[in-house]
Scaffold this motif. Sequence first.
Motif, PDB file in Angstrom:
ATOM      1  N   ARG A 283       0.837  -1.199   0.000  1.00  0.00           N
ATOM      2  CA  ARG A 283       0.000   0.000   0.000  1.00  0.00           C
ATOM      3  C   ARG A 283       0.875   1.253   0.000  1.00  0.00           C
ATOM      4  NH1 ARG A 283      -5.363  -0.833   0.825  1.00  0.00           N
ATOM      5  NH2 ARG A 283      -5.990  -2.919   1.587  1.00  0.00           N
ATOM      6  N   THR A 285       0.877   5.625   0.548  1.00  0.00           N
ATOM      7  CA  THR A 285       0.272   6.889   0.991  1.00  0.00           C
ATOM      8  C   THR A 285       1.169   8.024   0.527  1.00  0.00           C
ATOM      9  OG1 THR A 285      -0.766   5.869   2.934  1.00  0.00           O
ATOM     10  CG2 THR A 285      -0.430   8.260   2.988  1.00  0.00           C
ATOM     11  N   ASP A 295      -4.236   7.797  -0.144  1.00  0.00           N
ATOM     12  CA  ASP A 295      -4.397   7.334   1.233  1.00  0.00           C
ATOM     13  C   ASP A 295      -4.448   5.806   1.286  1.00  0.00           C
ATOM     14  OD1 ASP A 295      -4.815   7.151   3.918  1.00  0.00           O
ATOM     15  OD2 ASP A 295      -6.825   8.017   3.922  1.00  0.00           O
ATOM     16  N   GLY A 296      -3.287   5.198   1.484  1.00  0.00           N
ATOM     17  CA  GLY A 296      -3.234   3.754   1.656  1.00  0.00           C
ATOM     18  C   GLY A 296      -3.724   2.962   0.461  1.00  0.00           C
ATOM     19  N   SER A 327       3.742   0.573   2.838  1.00  0.00           N
ATOM     20  CA  SER A 327       3.545  -0.433   3.879  1.00  0.00           C
ATOM     21  C   SER A 327       3.207  -1.755   3.212  1.00  0.00           C
ATOM     22  CB  SER A 327       2.428  -0.019   4.844  1.00  0.00           C
ATOM     23  OG  SER A 327       1.198   0.150   4.152  1.00  0.00           O
ATOM     24  N   ASP A 329       1.248  -5.219   3.926  1.00  0.00           N
ATOM     25  CA  ASP A 329       0.335  -5.911   4.846  1.00  0.00           C
ATOM     26  C   ASP A 329       0.194  -7.399   4.529  1.00  0.00           C
ATOM     27  OD1 ASP A 329      -1.155  -5.663   2.535  1.00  0.00           O
ATOM     28  OD2 ASP A 329      -2.697  -4.363   3.405  1.00  0.00           O
TER      29      ASP A 329
END
Length: 354
Positions: A283, A285, A295-296, A327, A329
């Motif tokens: 992701r 941002t 945003d993500g 990021s 996840d």
Amino acid sequence: MKRRDAIKTLGIGTLAATAGCLGGFERQSAWRDPPLVEDRPAAVYLPAITEGMKMYGETTAGPYGVALTYSYPHRFWTAAGSELQKTVVEADDSIHLMASLWDAETGTVLPLDAGVSIEILRDGDLVSEEVAYPMLSQQMGMHYGSNYVLDGEGDYEARVHVGGTSLSRTGSFAGRFESAETATFEFAFETDDLYDVELRRLGDEAGSRGAVPAMEMMGVPTGKAPAVADLPGRHIGRQTSADALFDAFVVDDGSRFGVDGAYLYVSARTPHNEFVLPMMGVRATLDRDGTTVLDGARLARTLDPDLSYHYGAGVEGVESGDALTLSVDVPPQVARHDGYETAFMTFEPMRFEV
């Protein structure tokens, strides 16, 4: 020293612990539980032993180049979400078969999401069929493999079934790799040939940060990521997380990638050998002057002939002074051979200043 030569010289009981060969293993169980480094780092490391490989053949099936190689049955770790599970060698496992898969036109390795399986027949009768896990090996790079049970020595037919993919594809890859294909190989299984595959103990080097160099496999691609200098667009920077390398880029005119505005993409790779790291959830941002402009957003897993396997998304633009945060996840959903199983699992966010 090759295992067969050591056996012939020393007998079936034990192998001498001399340079280049293993000691203390019986012939039939030498690969069942090979040494594993103690106190392994949470990073890529040099394993206790390395195993060679041999090739059964290379062919094409539709758009795919396919090679079938083999080695001793050996342990590996499979990924299921954020967990790893060790797969041990079973008593009846005969061989570790590996299928390398690439685009026959460009040589780009294809980590497909649709699955690969290997079916083994003898005289037309099914002997074994297993899912071939997408795998990372320090020597072979990206491939598909598993341990297989055979019915003794003799002649076999292996059918490598390749499913079509739903991955995003850009450039000349758009619309390709959608149909299922099968590559067929005739091979003879001989235990002497298997025992002739080289094993090497790394000694004091084992456990240190690093990687065994990739093999030269008669032109079979290993999945090395493109050199950073050869990738298109502005290089925003490189960050490291979970011992993986992340290079972020932006192409200001994203039309070639089917997006309006700019194309933001990330090339993720292993350290040392720089193999592509596929099948992650990444992701992004993007912040600008205190305002979040992205945003993500999930970066799409994408295949491209120039960028290779990467993670990308369209954005309005990326400007000087922007801050990009990545990021992860979902860690790479690929199985790992020794030396990779402790890396690429627990990721910290990465921040890039544009």
